[in-house]
Design a protein around this motif. Structure first.
Motif, short mmCIF file in Angstrom:
data_model
loop_
_atom_site.label_atom_id
_atom_site.label_comp_id
_atom_site.label_asym_id
_atom_site.label_seq_id
_atom_site.Cartn_x
_atom_site.Cartn_y
_atom_site.Cartn_z
N THR A 121 0.75 -1.26 0.05
CA THR A 121 0.03 -0.07 -0.09
C THR A 121 0.82 1.36 0.11
N TRP A 122 2.11 1.35 -0.25
CA TRP A 122 2.99 2.11 -0.04
C TRP A 122 3.85 2.40 -1.19
N ALA A 123 3.28 2.00 -2.59
CA ALA A 123 3.81 2.49 -3.75
C ALA A 123 5.25 2.12 -4.00
N GLY A 124 5.60 1.01 -3.76
CA GLY A 124 7.09 0.79 -4.04
C GLY A 124 7.96 1.26 -3.38
N ALA A 125 7.60 1.81 -1.90
CA ALA A 125 8.84 2.11 -1.21
C ALA A 125 9.97 1.43 -0.98
N ASP A 126 9.89 -0.07 -1.08
CA ASP A 126 10.98 -0.78 -1.03
C ASP A 126 11.35 -1.53 -2.38
N PRO A 127 11.93 -0.97 -3.13
CA PRO A 127 12.05 -1.35 -4.64
C PRO A 127 12.41 -2.88 -4.94
N ASP A 128 12.73 -3.50 -3.97
CA ASP A 128 12.85 -4.80 -3.98
C ASP A 128 11.65 -5.88 -3.99
N LEU A 129 10.62 -5.35 -3.55
CA LEU A 129 9.29 -5.86 -3.31
C LEU A 129 8.87 -6.53 -4.44
N ALA A 130 8.72 -5.83 -5.76
CA ALA A 130 8.56 -6.45 -7.03
C ALA A 130 9.53 -7.55 -7.36
N ARG A 131 10.69 -7.41 -7.04
CA ARG A 131 11.68 -8.59 -7.23
C ARG A 131 11.32 -9.95 -6.43
N VAL A 132 10.80 -9.70 -5.64
CA VAL A 132 10.18 -10.70 -4.71
C VAL A 132 8.97 -11.55 -5.21
N ALA A 133 8.17 -10.48 -5.63
CA ALA A 133 6.82 -11.00 -6.23
C ALA A 133 7.25 -11.73 -7.45
N ALA A 134 8.36 -11.41 -8.29
CA ALA A 134 8.66 -12.13 -9.51
C ALA A 134 9.28 -13.31 -8.92
N GLU A 135 10.18 -13.52 -8.15
CA GLU A 135 10.82 -14.55 -7.66
C GLU A 135 9.88 -15.87 -7.39
N PHE A 136 8.89 -15.38 -6.64
CA PHE A 136 8.01 -16.47 -6.15
C PHE A 136 6.78 -16.41 -6.85
N ASP A 137 6.59 -15.87 -7.91
CA ASP A 137 5.26 -15.99 -8.90
C ASP A 137 4.12 -15.55 -8.08
N THR A 138 4.46 -14.49 -7.20
CA THR A 138 3.19 -13.86 -6.50
C THR A 138 2.72 -12.92 -7.26
N GLY A 139 1.32 -12.69 -6.91
CA GLY A 139 0.88 -11.38 -7.21
C GLY A 139 1.34 -9.92 -6.52
N LEU A 140 1.24 -8.97 -7.07
CA LEU A 140 1.51 -7.69 -6.40
C LEU A 140 0.41 -6.54 -6.47
N VAL A 141 0.48 -5.84 -5.62
CA VAL A 141 -0.48 -4.73 -5.78
C VAL A 141 0.45 -3.40 -6.02
N CYS A 142 0.05 -2.76 -6.89
CA CYS A 142 0.71 -1.32 -7.22
C CYS A 142 -0.05 -0.17 -6.73
N SER A 143 0.34 0.42 -5.70
CA SER A 143 -0.24 1.62 -5.38
C SER A 143 0.03 2.95 -5.31
N HIS A 144 -0.91 3.86 -5.03
CA HIS A 144 -0.40 5.41 -4.83
C HIS A 144 -0.36 6.07 -3.58
N SER A 145 0.42 6.53 -3.22
CA SER A 145 0.47 7.09 -1.98
C SER A 145 0.93 8.87 -2.04
N GLY A 146 1.01 9.35 -3.21
CA GLY A 146 1.33 10.57 -3.31
C GLY A 146 2.77 11.02 -2.75
N GLY A 147 3.54 9.85 -2.81
CA GLY A 147 4.85 10.48 -2.32
C GLY A 147 5.19 10.13 -0.91
N LEU A 148 4.08 9.80 -0.30
CA LEU A 148 4.52 9.69 1.23
C LEU A 148 5.13 8.37 1.58
N ALA A 149 6.08 8.50 2.72
CA ALA A 149 6.78 7.21 3.07
C ALA A 149 5.85 6.62 4.06
#
Length: 287
Positions: A121-149
């Protein structure tokens, strides 16, 4: 590149007319909604069982409150979520298990325990999150937080066009995820009502959900009992169910696919009614 509006996980397909109900289970002592009612392992299991019985397709497990509160180290978040994910996976083999986290290290351990979806829910604050989803073939929610941490609230936030800002952010994150190896039909986009937004922005997003659905990415709507509903109706947290169901119905009619809720049974009934009305409209009344 987009998935044609359908999310595919664990043999399920969620999209227009086949709406996915995502039930919230907060393994936190300070949730804004239930104030820790499902923090205990047994209470959380009972709530998950009841949600599945009520029609939930997805169980979303969170170990950290979204808003302000005590710091929760990654190790503690893992302690709260990973054993519970493993138990859900064994207990409900056909149900999609989701974990609500922005941390790649937490997502990795939850995926190893059997999670099917990473709800960021924090718009890719950790850029490695998508890599984990790719590695484990999970789904991923891509969200919008207006730049907030993570775990911060907006202050006098402003957009020229909030929907345009959301569209630019979530589609960029979705395309990045696919480029890193996440399957397109595993990606959800979430406008993320109230995160980096005021009530006006969240209402505008609700009116224009169809613009997100038109991207071809399946849309997640997470509005259950949120502040914009309370402010619109002048209703405290415990009196926002009717407003929640109204926003769910509007969003479903506009093409959203998955709905994150606290009341799975109520949401299931409302969304099934929308789906039936949509079928009748398409058939010209000949059901």
């Amino acid at each position: 590149m987009a998935a044609g509006g359908v999310l595919r996980l664990r043999g399920h397909g969620f999209g227009r007319g086949r709406h996915g109900v995502m039930a919230v289970i907060n393994r936190t002592p300070d949730s804004f909604y239930d104030q820790g009612a499902t923090y205990a392992f047994g209470a959380a299991l009972e709530a998950a069982d009841a949600a599945v019985l009520g029609g939930a397709d997805i169980i979303d497990v969170g170990g950290v409150k979204a808003g302000y509160g005590a710091h929760v180290p990654a190790a503690e978040e893992i302690r709260r979520t990973v054993p519970f994910v493993a138990e859900l996976r064994a207990r409900h083999p056909g149900v999609v298990v989701s974990v609500d986290t922005w941390r790649a290290e937490v997502a990795r351990e939850c995926a190893e325990a059997g999670a099917d979806l990473i709800n960021d829910t924090w718009a890719g604050a950790d850029p490695d999150l998508a890599r984990v989803a790719a590695e484990f073939d999970t789904g991923l929610v891509c969200s919008h937080s207006g730049g907030l941490a993570p775990r911060t609230d907006p202050h006098r936030v402003a957009y020229g066009d909030v929907v345009a800002d959301v569209l630019a952010t979530v589609t960029e994150l979705a395309e990045r995820a696919v480029a890193l190896g996440v399957r397109p039909d595993r990606v959800l986009i979430d406008p993320t009502h109230d995160f980096g937004k005021n009530t006006y922005h969240s209402l505008e997003l609700t009116r224009r959900i169809g613009e997100l659905a038109a991207t071809g990415w399946p849309v997640l709507v997470a509005v259950s009992n949120k502040d914009f509903i309370g402010e619109t109706l002048d209703a405290p947290v415990g009196e926002r169910l009717s407003g929640t169901l109204a926003v769910l119905a509007v969003s479903a009619w506009e093409g959203a696919a998955v709905f994150r809720v606290h009341d799975a049974g109520g949401a299931r009934a409302a969304l099934d009614a929308v789906a039936a009305a949509g079928q009748e409209a398409e058939s010209g009344g000949d059901l």
